[in-house]
Enzyme design. Structure first.
Site, mmCIF file in Angstrom:
data_model
loop_
_atom_site.group_PDB
_atom_site.id
_atom_site.type_symbol
_atom_site.label_atom_id
_atom_site.label_comp_id
_atom_site.label_asym_id
_atom_site.label_seq_id
_atom_site.Cartn_x
_atom_site.Cartn_y
_atom_site.Cartn_z
ATOM 1 N N HIS A 89 41.076 34.966 41.586
ATOM 2 C CA HIS A 89 40.585 36.460 41.765
ATOM 3 C C HIS A 89 42.184 36.870 41.946
ATOM 4 O O HIS A 89 43.003 36.551 42.667
ATOM 5 C CB HIS A 89 39.161 37.342 42.496
ATOM 6 C CG HIS A 89 38.832 37.769 41.927
ATOM 7 N ND1 HIS A 89 40.151 39.509 42.416
ATOM 8 C CD2 HIS A 89 37.924 38.519 41.343
ATOM 9 C CE1 HIS A 89 39.226 40.872 42.079
ATOM 10 N NE2 HIS A 89 38.335 40.393 40.677
ATOM 11 N N GLU A 159 40.175 38.157 32.952
ATOM 12 C CA GLU A 159 40.293 39.766 33.864
ATOM 13 C C GLU A 159 41.892 40.201 33.594
ATOM 14 O O GLU A 159 42.295 39.775 34.821
ATOM 15 C CB GLU A 159 39.682 39.198 35.188
ATOM 16 C CG GLU A 159 38.662 39.352 35.331
ATOM 17 C CD GLU A 159 38.242 39.453 36.632
ATOM 18 O OE1 GLU A 159 36.902 40.285 37.049
ATOM 19 O OE2 GLU A 159 38.851 39.523 38.059
#
Ligand code: PGA
Length: 242
Positions: A89, A159
């Site tokens: 992430h 993302e």
């Protein structure tokens, strides 16, 4: 196939709040995965099982076992019922210096334990301004997935860092445009040689834009941060799927 919606709670809520949230939630329209703080997992396991919500870790150690103070291994995630785990992430990359090689090792540790890695990739604003989006995605993806022959248990989340709500300064948060999402998702699919790997989008997915984003054929689901912290907004996202 049902869309996959992953709630990424990051370092928010308490066990008590999480249990109340889950008791109120209905999760029929999508395959729902909850990436909750690690200390919640064993308590949440009992609440999520009847609702068919899967649990995910937000991070895993790159080592299998041993003297690594503060780390949580794949075996430990498995023991508390995790079926998925986020890897790479952007907050892990930016605040904790996680590299593509770290992601590669973490994916291996997860696959050894039959936990599905959700590899997060995405360019930052500066890289986007310099037209480097595809180069960055390619490097992140190919390094982290090097050596993998069986893609059955792999998921990817695109993302773009600049579209993640907490990295945006103003009050009004923006997701990537539908055309950016389509372009990058098609590119990722092409890099993966058209394998049937789910490719999720993440970055300011909310009840206002989820219908349009989730109904794109290129998008297999969403990784939701801010809007997954309230039952009302998270449920509205689930309900926006056709
Ligand atoms: P956001 O976060 O939905 O708040 O933009 C997404 C993420 O960081 O995974």
């Amino acid at each position: 196939m049902k869309k996959i919606i992953i709630a990424n709670w990051k370092m928010n809520l308490s066990i008590k709040e999480a249990v109340i949230f889950l008791k109120k939630m209905k999760a029929d329209s999508a395959a729902v995965v909850l990436a909750s703080p690690a200390t919640f997992l064993s308590s949440l396991r009992l609440v999520v099982t009847p609702k068919k919500i899967a649990l995910a870790g937000q991070n895993v150690a790159k080592y299998p076992v041993g003297a690594y103070t503060g780390e949580i291994s794949g075996a430990m995630l498995k023991e508390v019922g995790c079926r998925y785990c986020l890897v790479g992430h952007s907050e892990r990359r930016i605040y904790f210096g996680e590299t593509d090689l770290d992601c590669q090792a973490k994916i291996q540790r997860l696959l050894e334990k039959k936990i599905k890695p959700v590899l997060c990739v995405g360019e930052n604003q500066q890289q986007r301004n310099h037209g480097q989006t595809k180069d960055i995605i390619k490097k992140q993806l190919l390094t982290a997935l090097a050596g993998i022959k069986d893609f059955t248990n792999i998921l990817i989340a695109y993302e773009p860092v600049w579209a993640i709500s907490t990295f945006q300064k103003g009050k009004v948060k923006k997701s990537a445009s539908l055309s950016d999402i389509i372009t990058v998702h098609r590119y990722i699919r092409q890099l993966l040689k058209n394998k049937s790997v789910p490719i999720l989008y993440g970055g300011t997915v909310n009840p206002e834009n989820s219908h349009d984003i989730l109904n794109l054929q290129e998008v297999s689901g969403a990784l939701v941060g801010g809007a997954s912290l309230k039952v009302s907004s998270f449920t509205a996202i689930l309900n926006s799927i056709k």
